[in-house]
Design a protein around this motif. Sequence first.
Motif, short mmCIF file in Angstrom:
data_model
loop_
_atom_site.label_atom_id
_atom_site.label_comp_id
_atom_site.label_asym_id
_atom_site.label_seq_id
_atom_site.Cartn_x
_atom_site.Cartn_y
_atom_site.Cartn_z
N MET A 31 0.83 -1.20 0.00
CA MET A 31 0.00 0.00 0.00
C MET A 31 0.86 1.25 0.00
O MET A 31 0.66 2.17 -0.80
N ILE A 32 1.81 1.31 0.94
CA ILE A 32 2.80 2.38 0.97
C ILE A 32 4.14 1.69 0.72
O ILE A 32 4.69 1.07 1.62
N SER A 33 4.62 1.78 -0.50
CA SER A 33 5.77 0.98 -0.91
C SER A 33 7.00 1.28 -0.06
O SER A 33 7.17 2.39 0.47
N PHE A 34 7.87 0.29 0.03
CA PHE A 34 9.12 0.47 0.77
C PHE A 34 9.96 1.57 0.12
O PHE A 34 10.66 2.32 0.82
N LYS A 35 9.88 1.69 -1.19
CA LYS A 35 10.60 2.76 -1.90
C LYS A 35 10.13 4.13 -1.42
O LYS A 35 10.95 5.03 -1.19
N TYR A 36 8.81 4.30 -1.27
CA TYR A 36 8.25 5.56 -0.78
C TYR A 36 8.72 5.83 0.65
O TYR A 36 9.07 6.95 1.01
N ALA A 37 8.76 4.80 1.46
CA ALA A 37 9.24 4.95 2.84
C ALA A 37 10.70 5.39 2.86
O ALA A 37 11.09 6.27 3.64
N GLN A 38 11.50 4.78 2.00
CA GLN A 38 12.92 5.16 1.92
C GLN A 38 13.07 6.60 1.45
O GLN A 38 13.90 7.36 1.98
N GLN A 39 12.26 7.01 0.47
CA GLN A 39 12.28 8.39 -0.01
C GLN A 39 11.89 9.35 1.12
O GLN A 39 12.46 10.44 1.24
N SER A 40 10.92 8.94 1.94
CA SER A 40 10.47 9.77 3.06
C SER A 40 11.59 9.94 4.07
O SER A 40 11.86 11.04 4.56
N TYR A 41 12.25 8.82 4.40
CA TYR A 41 13.39 8.87 5.32
C TYR A 41 14.48 9.79 4.78
O TYR A 41 15.03 10.63 5.50
N ASP A 42 14.79 9.63 3.50
CA ASP A 42 15.84 10.44 2.88
C ASP A 42 15.49 11.93 2.92
O ASP A 42 16.37 12.78 3.15
N PHE A 43 14.21 12.25 2.72
CA PHE A 43 13.79 13.64 2.76
C PHE A 43 14.07 14.26 4.13
O PHE A 43 14.70 15.31 4.23
N PHE A 44 13.62 13.60 5.19
CA PHE A 44 13.81 14.15 6.53
C PHE A 44 15.28 14.17 6.92
O PHE A 44 15.76 15.11 7.57
N LYS A 45 16.01 13.15 6.52
CA LYS A 45 17.43 13.08 6.87
C LYS A 45 18.25 14.12 6.11
O LYS A 45 19.10 14.81 6.68
N ASN A 46 17.97 14.26 4.82
CA ASN A 46 18.77 15.16 3.99
C ASN A 46 18.40 16.62 4.15
O ASN A 46 19.27 17.50 4.21
N GLU A 47 17.09 16.89 4.23
CA GLU A 47 16.65 18.28 4.29
C GLU A 47 16.79 18.88 5.69
O GLU A 47 17.02 20.08 5.84
N PHE A 48 16.64 18.05 6.73
CA PHE A 48 16.66 18.56 8.09
C PHE A 48 17.77 17.97 8.96
O PHE A 48 17.91 18.37 10.12
#
Length: 247
Positions: free
Chosen positions: A184-201
């Motif tokens: 439903m919420i792909s692992f790829k999307y989860a990884q992208q979400s993690y990368d967003f918070f880690k990289n941007e903040f």
Amino acid sequence: MSAITINSINKSPSSAIIFIHGLGDSGNGWKFLADILQGEKSNNKFNHIKFIFPNAPTIPLTVQNANKIPSWFDIYEMGSINAKDDTKGYLNSISTINNHIDSLIKDDNVPSNRILLGGFSQGGSLTLSQVILSKHKLAGFISCSGFVKIIPELLKYKSTDNISKSIPNVDTEILQFHGINDRMISFKYAQQSYDFFKNEFALPNLKFIPIDGMGHQVVNEQLIEIVKFIEKTLPPLDSDPNYKSNL
């Protein structure tokens, strides 16, 4: 504010957990977490905690042909970081969670740094966003099968000058669980979400925890880690009669 509330076993709570359900569910769907922590096997370690399980409003959902369903925000497309956002509905739900936090602080005298926020799926998404949006320093965050939304709104809080002032929870501990087999919420999307918070903040204490074989669900392996995290971040105060210091 509609919610399932489980009072602390102690007369007055010194800590609190707000846990936000996912699409089509209700606060009652996560009441089992309080049942586990307040059960006989917990050895009174969580008697000081009050539990809030908010209920989402029932709204027409675009991906469900506008059928009404409990949802924290409208969904136009499932499982994509580039999907259109229901920013107004999302921020309204953030406001609801903030009201619960404010009520715990004002009415129950629970300090913000003794309040833990968690959620599953949509609730996990709101939890991740609150790391950036919350004006209060909280005890910790738990995102189960969550994902990033309202990216333009979140980026408004990015500050290279004094990020700890603009984001009080920049160094707060965060667990982000996700099933490798989530369809439903792909692992790829989860990884992208993690990368967003880690990289941007550059969140130093954001921990991404993949779980092999898990889909869009909660499993015992995950619950064990959640209970450990709660025990670590919300220990009883020294004044609690059931508290026995290990020091």
